[in-house]
Design a protein around this motif. Sequence first.
Motif, mmCIF file in Angstrom:
data_model
loop_
_atom_site.group_PDB
_atom_site.id
_atom_site.type_symbol
_atom_site.label_atom_id
_atom_site.label_comp_id
_atom_site.label_asym_id
_atom_site.label_seq_id
_atom_site.Cartn_x
_atom_site.Cartn_y
_atom_site.Cartn_z
ATOM 1 N N GLU A 191 0.807 -1.233 0.000
ATOM 2 C CA GLU A 191 0.000 0.000 0.000
ATOM 3 C C GLU A 191 0.836 1.277 0.000
ATOM 4 O OE1 GLU A 191 -4.209 -1.243 2.043
ATOM 5 O OE2 GLU A 191 -2.604 -0.434 3.308
ATOM 6 N N ASP A 192 1.827 1.320 0.869
ATOM 7 C CA ASP A 192 2.616 2.553 0.992
ATOM 8 C C ASP A 192 3.379 2.844 -0.290
ATOM 9 O OD1 ASP A 192 1.678 2.783 3.495
ATOM 10 O OD2 ASP A 192 3.527 2.174 4.526
ATOM 11 N N ASP A 193 3.949 1.782 -0.854
ATOM 12 C CA ASP A 193 4.704 1.929 -2.101
ATOM 13 C C ASP A 193 3.779 2.439 -3.220
ATOM 14 O OD1 ASP A 193 6.904 1.791 -3.673
ATOM 15 O OD2 ASP A 193 6.926 -0.388 -3.917
ATOM 16 N N LEU A 194 2.615 1.823 -3.329
ATOM 17 C CA LEU A 194 1.664 2.239 -4.376
ATOM 18 C C LEU A 194 1.222 3.686 -4.172
ATOM 19 C CD1 LEU A 194 -0.633 -0.915 -4.770
ATOM 20 C CD2 LEU A 194 1.069 -0.071 -6.376
ATOM 21 N N ALA A 195 0.937 4.039 -2.929
ATOM 22 C CA ALA A 195 0.470 5.404 -2.637
ATOM 23 C C ALA A 195 1.557 6.414 -3.020
ATOM 24 C CB ALA A 195 0.116 5.534 -1.160
ATOM 25 N N GLN A 196 2.777 6.075 -2.664
ATOM 26 C CA GLN A 196 3.892 6.986 -2.941
ATOM 27 C C GLN A 196 4.108 7.166 -4.450
ATOM 28 O OE1 GLN A 196 7.622 5.493 -1.651
ATOM 29 N NE2 GLN A 196 8.572 7.514 -1.770
ATOM 30 N N LYS A 197 3.952 6.096 -5.186
ATOM 31 C CA LYS A 197 4.246 6.165 -6.630
ATOM 32 C C LYS A 197 3.071 6.662 -7.468
ATOM 33 C CE LYS A 197 8.180 3.421 -6.818
ATOM 34 N NZ LYS A 197 8.234 2.581 -5.635
ATOM 35 N N CYS B 260 -8.500 2.994 -13.683
ATOM 36 C CA CYS B 260 -9.775 2.273 -13.596
ATOM 37 C C CYS B 260 -9.576 1.065 -12.677
ATOM 38 C CB CYS B 260 -10.177 1.798 -14.989
ATOM 39 S SG CYS B 260 -8.920 0.706 -15.701
ATOM 40 N N TYR B 261 -10.677 0.351 -12.412
ATOM 41 C CA TYR B 261 -10.577 -0.806 -11.515
ATOM 42 C C TYR B 261 -9.623 -1.874 -12.077
ATOM 43 C CZ TYR B 261 -14.458 -2.140 -14.649
ATOM 44 O OH TYR B 261 -15.247 -2.374 -15.753
ATOM 45 N N GLY B 262 -9.624 -2.057 -13.405
ATOM 46 C CA GLY B 262 -8.773 -3.096 -14.005
ATOM 47 C C GLY B 262 -7.294 -2.764 -13.887
ATOM 48 N N VAL B 263 -6.969 -1.495 -14.066
ATOM 49 C CA VAL B 263 -5.567 -1.076 -13.989
ATOM 50 C C VAL B 263 -5.100 -1.110 -12.530
ATOM 51 C CG1 VAL B 263 -4.026 0.909 -14.282
ATOM 52 C CG2 VAL B 263 -5.588 0.250 -16.123
ATOM 53 N N GLU B 264 -5.960 -0.675 -11.634
ATOM 54 C CA GLU B 264 -5.595 -0.726 -10.205
ATOM 55 C C GLU B 264 -5.286 -2.163 -9.797
ATOM 56 O OE1 GLU B 264 -8.351 1.071 -7.454
ATOM 57 O OE2 GLU B 264 -7.706 3.038 -8.186
ATOM 58 N N ARG B 265 -6.156 -3.061 -10.212
ATOM 59 C CA ARG B 265 -6.000 -4.472 -9.853
ATOM 60 C C ARG B 265 -4.703 -5.037 -10.460
ATOM 61 N NH1 ARG B 265 -7.530 -8.651 -12.810
ATOM 62 N NH2 ARG B 265 -8.036 -10.637 -11.859
ATOM 63 N N ALA B 266 -4.470 -4.742 -11.744
ATOM 64 C CA ALA B 266 -3.266 -5.274 -12.408
ATOM 65 C C ALA B 266 -2.001 -4.750 -11.726
ATOM 66 C CB ALA B 266 -3.277 -4.884 -13.886
ATOM 67 N N THR B 267 -2.016 -3.459 -11.380
ATOM 68 C CA THR B 267 -0.841 -2.862 -10.735
ATOM 69 C C THR B 267 -0.615 -3.491 -9.356
ATOM 70 O OG1 THR B 267 -1.481 -0.841 -11.860
ATOM 71 C CG2 THR B 267 0.249 -0.632 -10.235
ATOM 72 N N GLU B 268 -1.698 -3.657 -8.612
ATOM 73 C CA GLU B 268 -1.575 -4.282 -7.286
ATOM 74 C C GLU B 268 -1.015 -5.700 -7.404
ATOM 75 O OE1 GLU B 268 -5.325 -1.964 -5.254
ATOM 76 O OE2 GLU B 268 -5.328 -4.156 -5.210
ATOM 77 N N VAL C 51 4.149 3.805 -15.404
ATOM 78 C CA VAL C 51 3.816 2.579 -14.661
ATOM 79 C C VAL C 51 4.779 1.451 -15.056
ATOM 80 C CG1 VAL C 51 2.012 0.869 -14.166
ATOM 81 C CG2 VAL C 51 1.378 3.270 -14.532
ATOM 82 N N ASN C 52 5.022 1.315 -16.351
ATOM 83 C CA ASN C 52 5.943 0.253 -16.808
ATOM 84 C C ASN C 52 7.366 0.491 -16.315
ATOM 85 O OD1 ASN C 52 4.158 -1.486 -18.396
ATOM 86 N ND2 ASN C 52 3.842 0.357 -19.597
ATOM 87 N N ASN C 53 7.789 1.754 -16.327
ATOM 88 C CA ASN C 53 9.144 2.058 -15.856
ATOM 89 C C ASN C 53 9.322 1.764 -14.372
ATOM 90 O OD1 ASN C 53 10.354 2.729 -18.215
ATOM 91 N ND2 ASN C 53 9.753 4.886 -18.124
ATOM 92 N N GLN C 54 8.261 2.007 -13.604
ATOM 93 C CA GLN C 54 8.349 1.694 -12.176
ATOM 94 C C GLN C 54 8.629 0.210 -11.978
ATOM 95 O OE1 GLN C 54 8.367 3.912 -9.649
ATOM 96 N NE2 GLN C 54 8.285 5.416 -11.292
ATOM 97 N N LEU C 55 7.958 -0.628 -12.766
ATOM 98 C CA LEU C 55 8.169 -2.079 -12.645
ATOM 99 C C LEU C 55 9.565 -2.458 -13.133
ATOM 100 C CD1 LEU C 55 4.653 -3.370 -13.748
ATOM 101 C CD2 LEU C 55 5.621 -3.385 -11.454
ATOM 102 N N PRO D 258 -1.652 7.303 -13.772
ATOM 103 C CA PRO D 258 -1.673 7.450 -12.311
ATOM 104 C C PRO D 258 -2.057 8.873 -11.902
ATOM 105 C CG PRO D 258 0.446 6.589 -13.074
ATOM 106 C CD PRO D 258 -0.303 7.029 -14.287
ATOM 107 N N THR D 259 -2.795 8.973 -10.831
ATOM 108 C CA THR D 259 -3.215 10.275 -10.314
ATOM 109 C C THR D 259 -2.010 11.167 -10.029
ATOM 110 O OG1 THR D 259 -4.879 8.971 -9.203
ATOM 111 C CG2 THR D 259 -4.836 11.272 -8.652
ATOM 112 N N ARG D 260 -0.927 10.558 -9.597
ATOM 113 C CA ARG D 260 0.290 11.315 -9.290
ATOM 114 C C ARG D 260 0.753 12.128 -10.511
ATOM 115 N NH1 ARG D 260 4.430 11.349 -5.764
ATOM 116 N NH2 ARG D 260 6.535 11.627 -6.581
ATOM 117 N N LYS D 261 0.692 11.497 -11.689
ATOM 118 C CA LYS D 261 1.107 12.189 -12.921
ATOM 119 C C LYS D 261 0.165 13.364 -13.216
ATOM 120 C CE LYS D 261 4.687 10.594 -13.803
ATOM 121 N NZ LYS D 261 5.832 11.460 -13.918
ATOM 122 N N ILE D 262 -1.104 13.160 -12.959
ATOM 123 C CA ILE D 262 -2.087 14.217 -13.231
ATOM 124 C C ILE D 262 -1.817 15.398 -12.294
ATOM 125 C CG2 ILE D 262 -4.553 14.750 -13.448
ATOM 126 C CD1 ILE D 262 -4.917 11.575 -13.474
ATOM 127 N N GLY D 263 -1.530 15.070 -11.030
ATOM 128 C CA GLY D 263 -1.204 16.119 -10.058
ATOM 129 C C GLY D 263 0.025 16.900 -10.493
#
Length: 408
Positions: free
Chosen positions: A19-25, A57-65, A91-95, A379-384
């Motif tokens: 959770e923390d990692d995902l929130a941060q990224k 979306c829900y599918g992307v959130e799930r895949a990322t998790e 997202v791909n670069n993070q992985l 990711p919302t982070r990018k939008i921010g």
Amino acid sequence: MTRAPAIHRKGFGLKEHIEDDLAQKYHSHTLAYLLSHGNELHLGDLHIFLANKFGFCYGVERATEYAYETLQHFAGRKIYLLGEIVHNPYVNNQLRQKGVVILNGLQQKQMDYSFIRPQDVVILPAFGVTHTALNRLQQRKCEIVDTTCGSVLTVWKRVEYYAQNGFTTIIHGKYPHEETIAVCSQISKYPAAKYLVIKNATEGMSIADFIGGNISKKEILRQFTGRYTTGFNPENDLQKIGFANQTTMLGGESRQIAEIVREAFAARYGEEQTERHFRSFDTVCSATQDRQDAVRDLLAAGDLDMMMIIGGFNSSNTAQLMQIASESVSSFHIQDPGDLISKQEIRHQTFPAMKVRITDNWLPDGAVKIGITAGASTPTRKIGQVLYRLFELKNIPAHQIKRIVNAT
Ligand code: SF4
């Protein structure tokens, strides 16, 4: 001793560890604030209006998790990703930075997977992979983590129904988008089944013209070359059509195509016979539809000077948002804040040419009203970050925004 290959489809119950990692990224505190405070921000000359629905979306959130859980669960193992997890470079670069090796998705059919060992792990992306690719991976006896979105699986089920019941599937989709290729492969599991991929309503009209006897078989084969099953014969294979769509297409256009084809059958065979010849199931996913509706609402509400659409340049659903916006107002599809090079220059992908170019003098002096949306894999982070960059270009420092957000 050989063992059965494992396919993991439900995650590993490690949510609290990631959770923390995902929130941060991926999270943006500023965006979360704006979404709960009217979706607008006005500072100085800049007026920002956010769509009601955008981003993951829900599918992307799930895949990322699942991908992050996989890294925890199989720590120390070699982890591959078959193509991009979603169509967003960040997202791909993070992985990638976490050691995941991304294999070229578009080459799945030709790929030789002999280098994959039983102890290795392969993650399948949200838009799914071909039947052939999955079979070959299973032969490697490796661990497979399947993040295919449930909405994509709905399309697969539908086209299999058509294949089993003697209907040729017409898919409204983008060939060669990975999702559409994977859908076609589900049909190809049935040796007698056929498919044809069409990209827009104009091509839907061609199918209707053929049903009505107004254009030739040769013309259909020419127009759709490379987008139908081997051995496809319009005379036999366009007698019974089942219609489906890639989940990220323009919902309105998909429904329009379905109606064009249905009416052609009704005109030829009579209304009461139409169901014998034509079936349709709208498979545009709800997340795509919600984001498209939200952009239309935003455009209808206001008098915007421009729209900013944020998402991967290869993201299908982001391109649809760009199409909708660009029909009403000057619009820029960008990937991230770095594309806002300066007040003078913006790097963006044009529609419909889909060319990345730099445009000059994009940001007017004085008051500007900008609408913002983002594709389902952004990711919302990018939008921010884009938001902060826009204010920076209008000489509003970040601390002024943070003061508002942190005041609550
Ligand atoms: S856009 Fe739709 S189909 Fe694609 S991952 Fe998101 S919810 Fe699933």
